[in-house]
Design an enzyme around this catalytic site. Structure first.
Site, PDB file in Angstrom:
ATOM      1  N   GLU A 195       0.822  -1.224   0.000  1.00 10.78           N
ATOM      2  CA  GLU A 195       0.000   0.000   0.000  1.00 10.78           C
ATOM      3  C   GLU A 195       0.852   1.268   0.000  1.00 10.78           C
ATOM      4  O   GLU A 195       0.823   2.065   0.939  1.00 10.78           O
ATOM      5  CB  GLU A 195      -0.956  -0.034   1.203  1.00 10.78           C
ATOM      6  CG  GLU A 195      -1.904  -1.218   1.093  1.00 10.78           C
ATOM      7  CD  GLU A 195      -2.929  -1.253   2.219  1.00 10.78           C
ATOM      8  OE1 GLU A 195      -2.535  -0.972   3.365  1.00 10.78           O
ATOM      9  OE2 GLU A 195      -4.098  -1.537   1.950  1.00 10.78           O
TER      10      GLU A 195
HETATM   11  N1  IFG Z   1      -4.413  -4.133   4.268  1.00 11.89           N
HETATM   12  C1  IFG Z   1      -3.190  -3.630   4.884  1.00 11.89           C
HETATM   13  C2  IFG Z   1      -3.040  -3.872   6.392  1.00 11.89           C
HETATM   14  C3  IFG Z   1      -4.364  -3.810   7.144  1.00 11.89           C
HETATM   15  C4  IFG Z   1      -5.368  -4.728   6.450  1.00 11.89           C
HETATM   16  C5  IFG Z   1      -6.641  -4.848   7.272  1.00 11.89           C
HETATM   17  C6  IFG Z   1      -2.042  -5.636   4.022  1.00 11.89           C
HETATM   18  C7  IFG Z   1      -0.785  -6.258   3.487  1.00 11.89           C
HETATM   19  C8  IFG Z   1      -5.636  -4.202   5.056  1.00 11.89           C
HETATM   20  N2  IFG Z   1      -2.030  -4.282   4.223  1.00 11.89           N
HETATM   21  O1  IFG Z   1      -2.991  -6.344   4.297  1.00 11.89           O
HETATM   22  O2  IFG Z   1      -2.150  -2.872   6.928  1.00 11.89           O
HETATM   23  O3  IFG Z   1      -4.839  -2.495   7.244  1.00 11.89           O
HETATM   24  O4  IFG Z   1      -7.452  -5.894   6.801  1.00 11.89           O
END
Ligand code: IFG
Length: 482
Positions: A299
């Site tokens: 992200e």
């Molecule tokens: N995606 C984000 C996490 C977390 C997650 C919550 C990944 C690799 C959503 N990154 O999963 O930091 O916020 O479900």
């Protein structure tokens, strides 16, 4: 038994545990004596038996742990368990195999044997033989200790529960926008400032390097490898707030206690950032006996794509220079990876790119393994961006056929992440992790042809009594006949 063993043969009769039962280890090495004492410690509270650990000549009525005469084909983690009326013999080529065999032995005893107080017997082990070894080498759980912080005793409790289910990897998500949770001696502000709060503005917290060493040693004793994650270049607001010089304009942003993602980035084009990174990665590597360091990489909307790729390639060199293998979330596959670098799939098809580069993959598909997903719309804890994930959703998939272009040989194993935006206590963690983590433990360990939902849900119902005896705050899914 969960995970179900590769092969089980039932026989008539039972071995009865009594006050005279001894635990015999052969050879009397430190690891085997430790395993003997661990077994006694598990069984003493409920049985009230002393269960002394002995060495020397075998005698009737013993629980025997040995590496002598083990079948090398059982490999690093396999074992054989033979239960006869006059003796129980657990054999494995390696101590880790004996450790996993002990979990099966524990589960062959009535659930009452898991209580912390003396229970009425009798303590019968049904006769039969088990020959068992894992399908995947990587059988993992990830806990996000950055959004909310969880103390060492909580982590140790989780390690105990992972071991019971033959899970052997604990990935700690140590840093994020809301918190930096591992003390770095050369940069104390990272925890002094970056560890000061959490999602919702609570008190935060962090592990001293002694705390982290304590966790690593406790896990190692239970056959579990700790993998530290320092998430970068995104998810870095806590570091940016703590070390002003990391920011392009030299101004530290305020600490962040919300739950947005994708707004922070290290300054990937500044040499100073890499000197800071070398300090951080160097200290984390020196504290971590395991071969892996996870550098996140997820992200990164606030990082220009070309800068991101250069950053990942430079961090990969830093990790390699510390003698470690890099792991990253699947987005890192956009950069040039070493074949030794491991990619963790969570929600896109980037993992296929990694396989094409010769890397191996850990599967954590959000719609199957993200334990922070709500069970149902009415569930009080969790998120639902990847859908609602009940126990059946977690069980009914085969890693070997899940991702096109990613075959069984490309897969190190699977891992269940538990993100903690909505969790604050051990009870919250246990409610979200169990029973779904038991399902994933079976998918990770058992042969695919042993993984049948109709059979698993019956065994899981019986397993509930054992979880209850252990005091686990587990979710009683309506999909299971508890
Ligand atoms: N995606 C984000 C996490 C977390 C997650 C919550 C990944 C690799 C959503 N990154 O999963 O930091 O916020 O479900």
């Amino acid at each position: 038994m969960i995970p179900y063993p590769a092969s089980v043969h039932e026989a008539e009769g039972a071995f009865v545990l009594t006050a005279d039962t001894q635990i015999r280890v052969e050879p009397p090495t430190a690891p085997l004596l430790a395993l003997g004492h661990d077994l006694a410690a598990h069984l003493r509270p409920a049985t009230g038996f002393e269960l002394p650990v002995v060495t020397g000549a075998p005698a009737a009525g013993q629980l025997r742990l040995t590496t002598v005469g083990a079948d090398p084909a059982l490999g690093a983690e396999g074992y054989q368990l033979m239960i006869q009326p006059d003796a129980v013999t657990l054999t494995a080529p390696q101590p880790a195999g004996l450790h996993w065999g002990l979990q099966t032995l524990r589960q062959r005893l009535p659930a009452a044997s898991a209580w912390p107080t003396v229970q009425p017997g009798p303590w019968l082990l049904p006769c039969g033989s088990v020959r068992d070894l894992p399908r995947f080498a990587w059988r993992g759980f990830m806990l996000d200790v950055a959004r909310h912080f969880f103390d060492v005793p909580t982590i140790k409790r989780i390690i105990d529960l992972l071991a019971l289910h033959k899970l052997n990897r604990l990935h700690l998500h140590l840093t994020d926008d809301q918190g930096w949770r591992l003390h770095i001696a050369r940069w104390p502000a990272l925890t002094a400032i970056g560890g000061a709060t959490a999602v919702g503005g609570g008190p935060g917290g962090y592990y001293t390097q002694a705390d982290y060493a304590d966790i690593v040693a406790y896990a190692q004793r239970q056959g579990i490898m700790v993998i530290p994650e320092i998430d970068m270049p995104g998810h870095t607001n806590a570091a940016l707030a703590a070390v002003a010089a990391l920011n392009a304009d030299g101004a530290a942003p305020p600490l962040y206690t919300g739950t947005d993602v994708g707004f922070s980035s290290l300054n990937c084009d500044d040499e100073w950032t890499y000197r800071w990174l070398a300090d951080v990665i160097g200290e984390v590597a020196s504290l971590t006996p395991g071969p892996y360091i996870h550098i996140g990489g997820d992200e990164t909307a606030a990082t220009p794509p070309a800068a991101y790729r250069r950053f990942i390639e430079r961090v990969q060199t830093l990790v390699q220079a510390c003698g470690k293998q890099m792991i990253g979330w699947e987005e890192i596959a956009h950069a040039r990876l070493l074949p030794s670098t491991v990619v963790q799939h969570w929600h896109s098809d980037d993992a296929r790119r990694a396989v094409q580069q010769g890397s191996q993959v850990i599967l954590s598909p959000a719609s199957r393994t993200y334990l922070d997903m709500q069970y149902t719309p009415a569930a009080p804890l969790g998120l639902h961006w990847a859908g609602y994930v009940e126990i059946k959703d977690t069980y009914e998939w085969d890693p070997a056929t899940y991702l096109a272009g990613v075959a069984e040989d490309d897969i190190l194993g699977i891992e269940a992440p538990l993100w903690s935006e909505t969790l604050t206590t051990l009870a919250d963690i246990e409610w979200m992790a169990f029973p779904r983590l038991a399902a994933l433990a079976e998918i990770a360990w058992s042969p695919a042809n042993r993984c049948r939902w109709d059979d698993f849900r019956i065994r899981l119902a019986a397993h509930g009594a054992r979880l209850q005896a252990l005091g686990v705050n587990f979710y009683r899914s309506p999909q299971v006949p508890w």
